[in-house]
Design a protein around this motif. Structure first.
Motif, mmCIF file in Angstrom:
data_model
loop_
_atom_site.group_PDB
_atom_site.id
_atom_site.type_symbol
_atom_site.label_atom_id
_atom_site.label_comp_id
_atom_site.label_asym_id
_atom_site.label_seq_id
_atom_site.Cartn_x
_atom_site.Cartn_y
_atom_site.Cartn_z
ATOM 1 N N GLY A 175 -18.705 4.586 33.901
ATOM 2 C CA GLY A 175 -19.063 3.470 34.763
ATOM 3 C C GLY A 175 -18.722 3.663 36.221
ATOM 4 N N GLY A 176 -17.911 4.670 36.527
ATOM 5 C CA GLY A 176 -17.563 4.925 37.908
ATOM 6 C C GLY A 176 -16.432 4.064 38.420
ATOM 7 N N ASP A 177 -15.775 3.315 37.527
ATOM 8 C CA ASP A 177 -14.631 2.503 37.928
ATOM 9 C C ASP A 177 -13.423 2.919 37.100
ATOM 10 O OD1 ASP A 177 -14.289 0.342 35.531
ATOM 11 O OD2 ASP A 177 -16.394 0.853 35.857
ATOM 12 N N PRO A 178 -12.204 2.617 37.565
ATOM 13 C CA PRO A 178 -10.997 3.087 36.877
ATOM 14 C C PRO A 178 -10.893 2.638 35.419
ATOM 15 C CG PRO A 178 -10.452 2.340 39.076
ATOM 16 C CD PRO A 178 -11.875 1.947 38.843
ATOM 17 N N SER A 179 -11.438 1.455 35.102
ATOM 18 C CA SER A 179 -11.308 0.968 33.720
ATOM 19 C C SER A 179 -12.191 1.748 32.760
ATOM 20 C CB SER A 179 -11.648 -0.523 33.656
ATOM 21 O OG SER A 179 -10.673 -1.287 34.311
ATOM 22 N N SER A 180 -13.509 1.854 33.088
ATOM 23 C CA SER A 180 -14.407 2.544 32.168
ATOM 24 C C SER A 180 -14.218 4.056 32.215
ATOM 25 C CB SER A 180 -15.867 2.185 32.461
ATOM 26 O OG SER A 180 -16.186 2.468 33.807
ATOM 27 N N ASP A 181 -13.714 4.585 33.355
ATOM 28 C CA ASP A 181 -13.392 6.011 33.437
ATOM 29 C C ASP A 181 -12.036 6.322 32.792
ATOM 30 O OD1 ASP A 181 -15.728 6.502 34.736
ATOM 31 O OD2 ASP A 181 -14.844 6.858 36.703
ATOM 32 N N HIS A 182 -11.271 5.269 32.526
ATOM 33 C CA HIS A 182 -9.928 5.426 31.961
ATOM 34 C C HIS A 182 -9.029 6.274 32.853
ATOM 35 C CE1 HIS A 182 -12.393 4.193 28.559
ATOM 36 N NE2 HIS A 182 -11.288 3.622 28.094
ATOM 37 N N THR A 183 -9.122 6.028 34.148
ATOM 38 C CA THR A 183 -8.262 6.733 35.106
ATOM 39 C C THR A 183 -7.099 5.857 35.571
ATOM 40 O OG1 THR A 183 -9.750 6.028 36.888
ATOM 41 C CG2 THR A 183 -10.112 8.224 35.934
ATOM 42 N N ASN A 184 -7.011 4.630 35.032
ATOM 43 C CA ASN A 184 -5.859 3.784 35.366
ATOM 44 C C ASN A 184 -5.061 3.380 34.139
ATOM 45 O OD1 ASN A 184 -7.540 1.938 34.147
ATOM 46 N ND2 ASN A 184 -7.582 0.485 35.868
ATOM 47 N N HIS A 185 -5.487 3.823 32.971
ATOM 48 C CA HIS A 185 -4.739 3.496 31.761
ATOM 49 C C HIS A 185 -5.097 4.489 30.650
ATOM 50 C CE1 HIS A 185 -8.609 1.626 30.765
ATOM 51 N NE2 HIS A 185 -8.217 1.702 29.498
ATOM 52 N N VAL A 186 -4.206 4.608 29.688
ATOM 53 C CA VAL A 186 -4.418 5.394 28.464
ATOM 54 C C VAL A 186 -4.794 4.433 27.353
ATOM 55 C CG1 VAL A 186 -3.343 6.871 26.721
ATOM 56 C CG2 VAL A 186 -2.772 7.172 29.146
ATOM 57 N N HIS A 187 -5.897 4.728 26.705
ATOM 58 C CA HIS A 187 -6.315 3.904 25.563
ATOM 59 C C HIS A 187 -5.867 4.561 24.261
ATOM 60 C CE1 HIS A 187 -8.778 1.413 22.898
ATOM 61 N NE2 HIS A 187 -8.986 2.543 22.240
ATOM 62 N N LEU A 188 -5.318 3.748 23.368
ATOM 63 C CA LEU A 188 -4.890 4.204 22.056
ATOM 64 C C LEU A 188 -5.562 3.361 20.983
ATOM 65 C CD1 LEU A 188 -2.975 5.658 20.004
ATOM 66 C CD2 LEU A 188 -1.308 3.842 20.487
ATOM 67 N N SER A 189 -6.238 4.010 20.045
ATOM 68 C CA SER A 189 -6.800 3.336 18.874
ATOM 69 C C SER A 189 -6.152 3.904 17.623
ATOM 70 C CB SER A 189 -8.314 3.531 18.788
ATOM 71 O OG SER A 189 -8.991 2.663 19.675
ATOM 72 N N LEU A 190 -5.792 3.018 16.705
ATOM 73 C CA LEU A 190 -5.089 3.394 15.487
ATOM 74 C C LEU A 190 -5.929 3.121 14.257
ATOM 75 C CD1 LEU A 190 -1.947 1.725 16.860
ATOM 76 C CD2 LEU A 190 -1.874 4.097 16.103
ATOM 77 N N LEU A 191 -5.610 3.803 13.182
ATOM 78 C CA LEU A 191 -6.286 3.596 11.899
ATOM 79 C C LEU A 191 -5.967 2.221 11.351
ATOM 80 C CD1 LEU A 191 -5.488 7.087 10.417
ATOM 81 C CD2 LEU A 191 -7.772 6.259 10.934
#
Length: 340
Positions: free
Chosen positions: A324-340
């Motif tokens: 998306g070109g923004d920090p949220s959708s590029d994930h450049t301002n946070h680490v996303h974690l998904s669990l089982l």
């Protein structure tokens, strides 16, 4: 990050290809994604669905392989002990056979004929009974050991077949995930890995090594929503490892992990998310990501996303472009974690 990959791949051709791969799923428009995703992130639901299904299948098959290999080792050790017993019994049975051949069969009639007195008869009879009992016991033990060995060999063969079946399943899940990633232009990378990352405590598993299904049953300490016990465990372990900046887990809406209490976004800031991470903030994200990936088996991780790269146990690290070109959708301002 309800659907962590939703606006990363805007190329029409790529999305059309994934649509052909997974016909029947609905792609949310960017506007709809914003309404259901206040953090402003998202992903093509088609790709997310592939990573969800293949990731879960891969992890479950991997757990089955590991459990099968443990069982094979246990059975092999058991077979070794049985073989040692067989090796010890075989000469004894040979001795019984040799004595029988040399002395012939001792019958009660022979005992009577060779007895000089009633007392001598009783003594000989008792001796005959003891010899017979001793010989029968050794023969019985040998037969039992042989039967145990046969059962152990059959069990090992069954476990080997089970392992091969699960390895085939893992390979299938891996190929499906890699195909979906190729369709959206993902490129394999080295990602973020560190052998010096802290080791997390093991999250509870089933007795067979699989991951138990969990509901959103615990209060989320980062929001007013809920999370699963496994997500709570991951939060505890990341905090113990020194990653204590702003975190947000539960988020309503969307089909993926956040509304199920199985996802968290780890900010590089002490409050909120902010813009692109640089310097020490980016190093913080690198270290957090490396910690999560190193402990994926212990925490029950489905996938991790950070700085235009994502990792899953099925495919390893891949980069993406055209987000998306923004920090949220590029994930450049946070680490996303998904669990089982």
């Amino acid at each position: 990050m309800t659907a962590p990959l939703r606006r990363r791949f805007p190329l029409a051709a790529a999305l059309a290809a994934v649509t052909a791969l997974l016909a029947g799923f609905v792609v949310a428009s960017p506007a709809a994604a914003q309404e259901s995703d206040p953090a402003g992130e998202g992903a093509p639901p088609l790709l997310s669905e592939v990573l969800e299904s293949t990731g879960r299948g891969f992890v479950e098959a991997k757990a089955a392989v590991e459990e099968s290999r443990k069982r094979q080792l246990q059975l092999s050790l058991e077979l070794e002990k049985i073989q040692e017993r067989l090796d010890a019994l075989t000469p004894q049975i040979g001795e019984v056979a040799a004595n029988s051949y040399r002395l012939g069969r001792i019958t009660p009639v022979m005992v009577l004929l060779n007895s000089a007195s009633p007392d001598d008869l009783l003594e000989r009879a008792e001796g005959l009974d003891m010899i017979a009992m001793h010989d029968n016991k050794r023969v019985r033990e040998l037969n039992q050991a042989r039967e145990q060995a046969a059962r152990a060999v059959a069990a090992i063969d069954a476990e080997v077949a089970r392992e091969e079946q699960q390895l085939t399943a893992m390979d299938k899940q891996k190929k499906e995930a890699e195909r979906a990633l190729r369709l959206v232009g993902a490129v394999a990378t080295n990602g973020f890995v560190s052998a010096t990352s802290p080791v997390a405590a093991q999250a509870p598993r089933n007795s067979d090594g699989s991951w138990p299904a969990q509901s959103c049953s615990q209060d989320d300490p980062t929001t007013s929503g809920c999370i699963t016990p496994r997500t709570q465990h991951a939060l505890n372990e990341t905090s113990k490892a020194g990653f204590n900046r702003f975190v947000s887990c539960f988020r309503p809406g969307g089909p993926f992990e956040h509304p199920k209490g199985r996802a968290c976004d780890f900010s590089m800031q002490s409050s909120g998310f902010g813009g692109d991470a640089f310097g020490d903030d980016r190093l913080y994200g690198n270290n957090l990501t490396a910690f999560l990936v190193r402990n994926a088996d212990k925490l029950g991780i489905l996938y991790v996303i950070w700085y235009r790269q994502f990792w899953s146990p099925t495919t390893g690290w891949s980069s993406y472009s055209g987000a998306g070109g923004d920090p949220s959708s590029d994930h450049t301002n946070h680490v996303h974690l998904s669990l089982l």
